[in-house]
Design a protein around this motif. Structure first.
Motif, PDB file in Angstrom:
ATOM      1  N   CYS A  99       0.844  -1.188   0.000  1.00 50.36           N
ATOM      2  CA  CYS A  99       0.000   0.000   0.000  1.00 50.36           C
ATOM      3  C   CYS A  99       0.887   1.248   0.000  1.00 50.36           C
ATOM      4  N   HIS A 142       0.166   4.090   1.002  1.00 50.87           N
ATOM      5  CA  HIS A 142      -0.039   4.964   2.153  1.00 50.87           C
ATOM      6  C   HIS A 142       1.075   4.749   3.162  1.00 50.87           C
ATOM      7  N   LEU A 143       0.992   3.662   3.934  1.00 51.45           N
ATOM      8  CA  LEU A 143       2.059   3.414   4.909  1.00 51.45           C
ATOM      9  C   LEU A 143       2.630   2.002   4.823  1.00 51.45           C
ATOM     10  N   GLY A 144       2.274   1.290   3.765  1.00 58.52           N
ATOM     11  CA  GLY A 144       3.019   0.067   3.503  1.00 58.52           C
ATOM     12  C   GLY A 144       2.424  -1.262   3.925  1.00 58.52           C
ATOM     13  N   CYS A 145       1.140  -1.332   4.242  1.00 60.80           N
ATOM     14  CA  CYS A 145       0.554  -2.647   4.518  1.00 60.80           C
ATOM     15  C   CYS A 145       0.359  -3.410   3.207  1.00 60.80           C
ATOM     16  N   CYS A 194      -5.363  -1.848   6.652  1.00 60.08           N
ATOM     17  CA  CYS A 194      -4.874  -1.009   7.736  1.00 60.08           C
ATOM     18  C   CYS A 194      -5.714   0.245   7.938  1.00 60.08           C
ATOM     19  N   HIS A 195      -5.945   0.997   6.850  1.00 66.24           N
ATOM     20  CA  HIS A 195      -6.777   2.197   7.002  1.00 66.24           C
ATOM     21  C   HIS A 195      -7.780   2.290   5.870  1.00 66.24           C
ATOM     22  N   ASP A 196      -8.249   1.132   5.409  1.00 63.24           N
ATOM     23  CA  ASP A 196      -9.270   1.070   4.367  1.00 63.24           C
ATOM     24  C   ASP A 196      -8.865   1.780   3.077  1.00 63.24           C
ATOM     25  N   GLY A 197      -7.618   1.722   2.720  1.00 61.62           N
ATOM     26  CA  GLY A 197      -7.192   2.258   1.425  1.00 61.62           C
ATOM     27  C   GLY A 197      -7.717   1.369   0.312  1.00 61.62           C
ATOM     28  N   PRO A 220      -6.962   6.817   2.010  1.00 63.87           N
ATOM     29  CA  PRO A 220      -5.649   7.354   2.393  1.00 63.87           C
ATOM     30  C   PRO A 220      -4.523   7.323   1.339  1.00 63.87           C
ATOM     31  N   PRO A 221      -4.399   6.298   0.503  1.00 60.80           N
ATOM     32  CA  PRO A 221      -3.248   6.292  -0.400  1.00 60.80           C
ATOM     33  C   PRO A 221      -3.313   7.429  -1.414  1.00 60.80           C
TER      34      PRO A 221
HETATM   35  S1  FES Z   1      -1.368   1.557   4.918  1.00 59.81           S
HETATM   36 FE1  FES Z   1      -2.859   1.125   3.426  1.00 59.81          FE
HETATM   37  S2  FES Z   1      -4.385   2.565   3.869  1.00 59.81           S
HETATM   38 FE2  FES Z   1      -2.858   3.053   5.306  1.00 59.81          FE
END
Ligand code: FES
Lengths: 152, 170
Positions: B103, B105-108, B126-129, B142-143
């Motif tokens: 991802c 955003h922050l890498g999940c 992680c944050h519904d990206g 988020p992404p």
């Molecule tokens: S890490 Fe994927 S939405 Fe935040």
């Protein structure tokens, strides 16, 4: 994320997104020859598992450095020291704290810990990079991520 | 007495040394034919860094499937990076697409249809990206950038993947 420079720089900027901590609990001993190979293997296997686990959820999860203790130790004492770690971690806005371990002894003091204990059955002592072991690790990573996500 | 001891240990020392040298020489002799045999392969992986990920193109459908492979590391230094993953599928033109599951955003790690509410999209737990099938990030989640695309090559019907290439935000 891990407790390393780049990740921590990112953490400070994005901490509202990272609300979960995993603390690995790892027994250490040098005293018993017969158990050295098995114990150290479990340490390696857990490292492999944690690396994969951290990758899966790294955007929301902080993997702390390992919490080591002497294998034969009295967990009553360790429990106090571990709770100090947690008190320190909770200076930051984390909502979920998990412990991951192969050591079943923690089950007994689980209730007195300020977090949730995830106990994994150990891996059979084999070549760590064999396909069986990697498959098994992947399977466990999927299961444990689902478990953690159920807390979110 | 002490002289004798010294002699023994000196002889032992020489012995070890010689065996060591001999061993090296033997290894040298052994290595060359093997090296010659696998050299082309080695070259290929080190130049383009493309790795056979063990999937035949015929097995790739329009439905994204996750493939995992391990980057070969000489000494099993598995803490650095034992495994990589990709979401692989054929697009409407029948071309193979291999997306990085990380991802932006922050890498999940994202999954195809990872959420029941959002069919036909990649979902980050992680944050519904969310991302469209081609990897484009869904605005409002988020992404801020699309999923990276792996360098790829198809040889004899087998998929080889290289490094993930990031793309600019949508
Ligand atoms: S890490 Fe994927 S939405 Fe935040």
């Amino acid at each position: 994320m891990k407790w390393r420079k780049n990740d921590m720089e990112q953490y400070v900027k994005a901490k509202e997104y990272i609300d979960t901590v995993i603390i690995p609990l790892i027994p250490f001993q040098m005293a018993k020859d017969q158990e050295l190979s098995k114990d150290s293997f479990q340490n390696e296997a857990l490292a492999l598992f944690l690396t994969e686990m951290e990758k899966e959820l790294s955007g929301r999860l902080l993997l702390t450095p390992n919490y080591h203790y002497i294998k034969s130790t009295n967990l009553e004492q360790e429990k106090g020291r571990l709770n100090l770690w947690i008190a320190n971690i909770q200076e930051q806005p984390f909502n979920h704290i998990f412990f991951i371990t192969f050591d079943p002894k923690w089950k007994k003091v689980e209730r007195e810990l300020d977090g949730s204990l995830i106990w994994l059955p150990g891996f059979p002592t084999k070549d760590l990079l064999s396909n069986d072991v990697l498959q098994m690790v992947r399977g466990q990573v999927t299961e444990i991520s689902e478990l953690i996500r159920s807390y979110w | 007495m002490s002289d004798k001891k010294q002699q023994v240990s000196r002889r032992q020392f020489l012995n070890y040394t010689l065996t060591g040298v001999g061993g090296f020489m033997a290894a040298g002799l052994l290595v060359s034919p093997i090296r010659m045999a696998i050299d082309p392969v080695l070259k290929e992986t080190s130049n383009g860094e493309l790795v056979n990920v063990g999937v035949s193109v015929d097995d790739i459908t329009t439905e994204p499937q996750r493939i995992d492979w391990t980057v070969n590391q000489v000494d099993g230094w598995y803490e650095s990076e034992p495994s990589r993953s990709a979401w692989v599928f054929k697009d409407d033109n029948g071309d193979v697409v291999a997306l990085s599951p990380i991802c932006t955003h922050l890498g999940c790690v994202v999954s195809w249809e990872g959420s029941d509410q959002h069919p036909n999209q990649f979902f980050c737990p992680c944050h519904d990206g969310r991302y469209e099938k081609d990897g484009t990030n869904v605005p409002g989640t988020p992404p801020l950038a699309p999923l990276a695309v792996y360098e790829q090559e198809i040889k004899d019907g087998i998929l080889f993947l290289g490094n993930p290439i990031s793309r600019k935000g949508a």
